[in-house]
Design an enzyme around this catalytic site. Sequence first.
Site, PDB file in Angstrom:
ATOM      1  N   HIS A  94      55.631 -17.959 -65.214  1.00 17.48           N
ATOM      2  CA  HIS A  94      55.022 -18.743 -64.298  1.00 17.48           C
ATOM      3  C   HIS A  94      55.830 -17.810 -63.548  1.00 17.48           C
ATOM      4  CE1 HIS A  94      53.698 -22.315 -62.150  1.00 17.48           C
ATOM      5  NE2 HIS A  94      53.287 -21.554 -61.972  1.00 17.48           N
TER       6      HIS A  94
ATOM      7  N   ASN B  78      54.612 -27.586 -61.282  1.00 18.60           N
ATOM      8  CA  ASN B  78      54.086 -28.574 -61.511  1.00 18.60           C
ATOM      9  C   ASN B  78      54.276 -30.344 -61.547  1.00 18.60           C
ATOM     10  OD1 ASN B  78      52.480 -25.969 -59.722  1.00 18.60           O
ATOM     11  ND2 ASN B  78      51.583 -25.526 -61.802  1.00 18.60           N
TER      12      ASN B  78
ATOM     13  N   SER C 118      50.106 -22.240 -65.418  1.00 28.51           N
ATOM     14  CA  SER C 118      50.780 -22.739 -65.235  1.00 28.51           C
ATOM     15  C   SER C 118      50.528 -24.332 -65.283  1.00 28.51           C
ATOM     16  CB  SER C 118      49.741 -23.175 -63.608  1.00 28.51           C
ATOM     17  OG  SER C 118      49.111 -23.291 -63.776  1.00 28.51           O
TER      18      SER C 118
ATOM     19  N   GLU D 172      59.571 -19.274 -63.504  1.00 29.71           N
ATOM     20  CA  GLU D 172      59.437 -20.778 -64.894  1.00 29.71           C
ATOM     21  C   GLU D 172      59.441 -19.750 -66.159  1.00 29.71           C
ATOM     22  OE1 GLU D 172      58.309 -25.076 -63.514  1.00 29.71           O
ATOM     23  OE2 GLU D 172      56.869 -23.547 -63.377  1.00 29.71           O
TER      24      GLU D 172
END
Length: 593
Positions: free
Chosen positions: A142, A192, A121, A154
């Site tokens: 991800h 993130n 991540s 992702e």
Amino acid sequence: MSAQVSKVGVVGLGTMGAGIAEVFARSGYDVVGVDAGDEAVARGRGHIEQSTARAVKRGKATEEERQTILGRIRFTSALADLADRDLIVEAVPERLELKRAVFEQLDAIAGPDAVLATNTSSLSVTDIAVATSRPARVVGMHFFNPAPVLRFLEVVRTVVTDDDVVDTAQAVATRLGKLPVVVGDKAGFIANALLFGYLNHAASMFETRYATREDIDDAMRLGCGLPMGPLALLDLIGLDTAYEILDTMYKQGRDRLHAPSPILKQMVTAGLRGRKTGKGFYTYEAPNSPVVVPDALTPVPNGDESPTRPIERVAVVGSGTMAVGIVEVLAKAGYDVLYLTRGVEKVAAVRASLQRSLDKAVLRGKLDEAAREAALGRVQGTTDFDDLADRDLVIEAVVEELSVKAALFETFDEICKPGTILATTTSSLPVVELAAATRRPADVVGLHFFNPAPVMKLVEVVSTVSTSPEGAATMVELCERLDKHPVQCADRAGFIVNALLFPYLNDAVKMLAIRYASEDDIDTAMKTGCGYPMGPFELLDVVGLDVALAIQRTLYLEYREPGFAPAPLLEHLTRAGFLGRKTGRGFRNHESV
């Protein structure tokens, strides 16, 4: 061209890895799940058995479908069992040295055409890829937790990832029912990078005792419609995981907004890692339980023993949408309401707007006709400041300009009786500046309603260094009588909601400016990956880019934090007159305006 994938391996069967294995099995893939040792393998199998059992209980799968899903997964502790896999997804703990060691082993085991994917991540996919002899066959995939539920994924390409590998990852993600977005190998990727700066700021806000944990979380849930407050979300993610992600992003980008708040390291060191340990920012009834139990920080009902003042007659100064909404809320709650505007035309306009809103409430069944007439009967309009003399509370809701508001407060001070509380609805200006314009600073307080006031539950009650406990307590009591949810904070730029929301929006603009991802991809990431009701660019166009810029400038001037400097792209669009929906163009075109 994407390769055909039918056989999949998943390395690491913790919560995330088990969820990924389940997602693949649900979509018809032949899955091999691997973890280190029989005990870890058994735990992983247990995760999937429990998850699929919950799906059956909730009516989202039949028992036959559940058995089919479980039958597609073979569990093992031997990496060698992955030799025939077309795609292998690594989901081990977020430590670079561990992931590199796993990829070294996979490089020796997997066939030459296999795609090797990491679920990291925040770590550099490139740093993981170069541990193999085939970095061009390595990609990031991800998934978001819980993997069986969240649709966003992702796909992270490095500078050497083959195009066919990226195509394969996208095709697989689409077959899984996910919404894939391809991004470059940048710390935190999209979601993130935006989410954890916000979470980190919330942790710092709690650490400085600016507001209680409950008020911080309630403010973001009720003020922004988020599914969870930031501190509760940190507990769910795991404070150790959050610390590692922030530390990794800071080391890669050197952005101070990603430097982990000291309280995170302290709590992790003390073993307070969130739900997984039963205690983090909140206390839970058991490890891994979502049930919060009272602890030493839990607010005591009626714990504030400050005296309050009786409020019966209220005035609202202003004629805009917010002022009309506040008048409606007060009138429906039984208060005698006077509204003051400039000119008799605006007195009539406010009355007409109030009538329309109450009529809609009746049509929607939220108010009966008798209650509507009673509310209208409690409301009077005026253009004469002297009519404020008998009011117990005056609420200012005019344009967001300090000089205008300060002049009003000076006038209120001259006219209003002793003991009248003077409140401002400012969303970002310093309340203390308005208090200083009066001879009664102890009676001045911020009362930040959210738009539309009749609908939004949240009100921020803002105390300056001069505000009396009695004044603040009276406003909290008023909010409760209005069926609102008050949160209390000190007089700092942005209060709680805007101080946390607008730096996140500003970061999204910076991400767009460097062409890391498109508006649509960033909005998709935050809506489907993080559960936000609107993406940052959708929200900016609704709020108004000029409003966002003004608030961000205020935050930057107050905190002097380089990362809070308004994004140049936001300034340029504002100067060009592209202000969002109200002008027909902002980050997107709005033809209906």
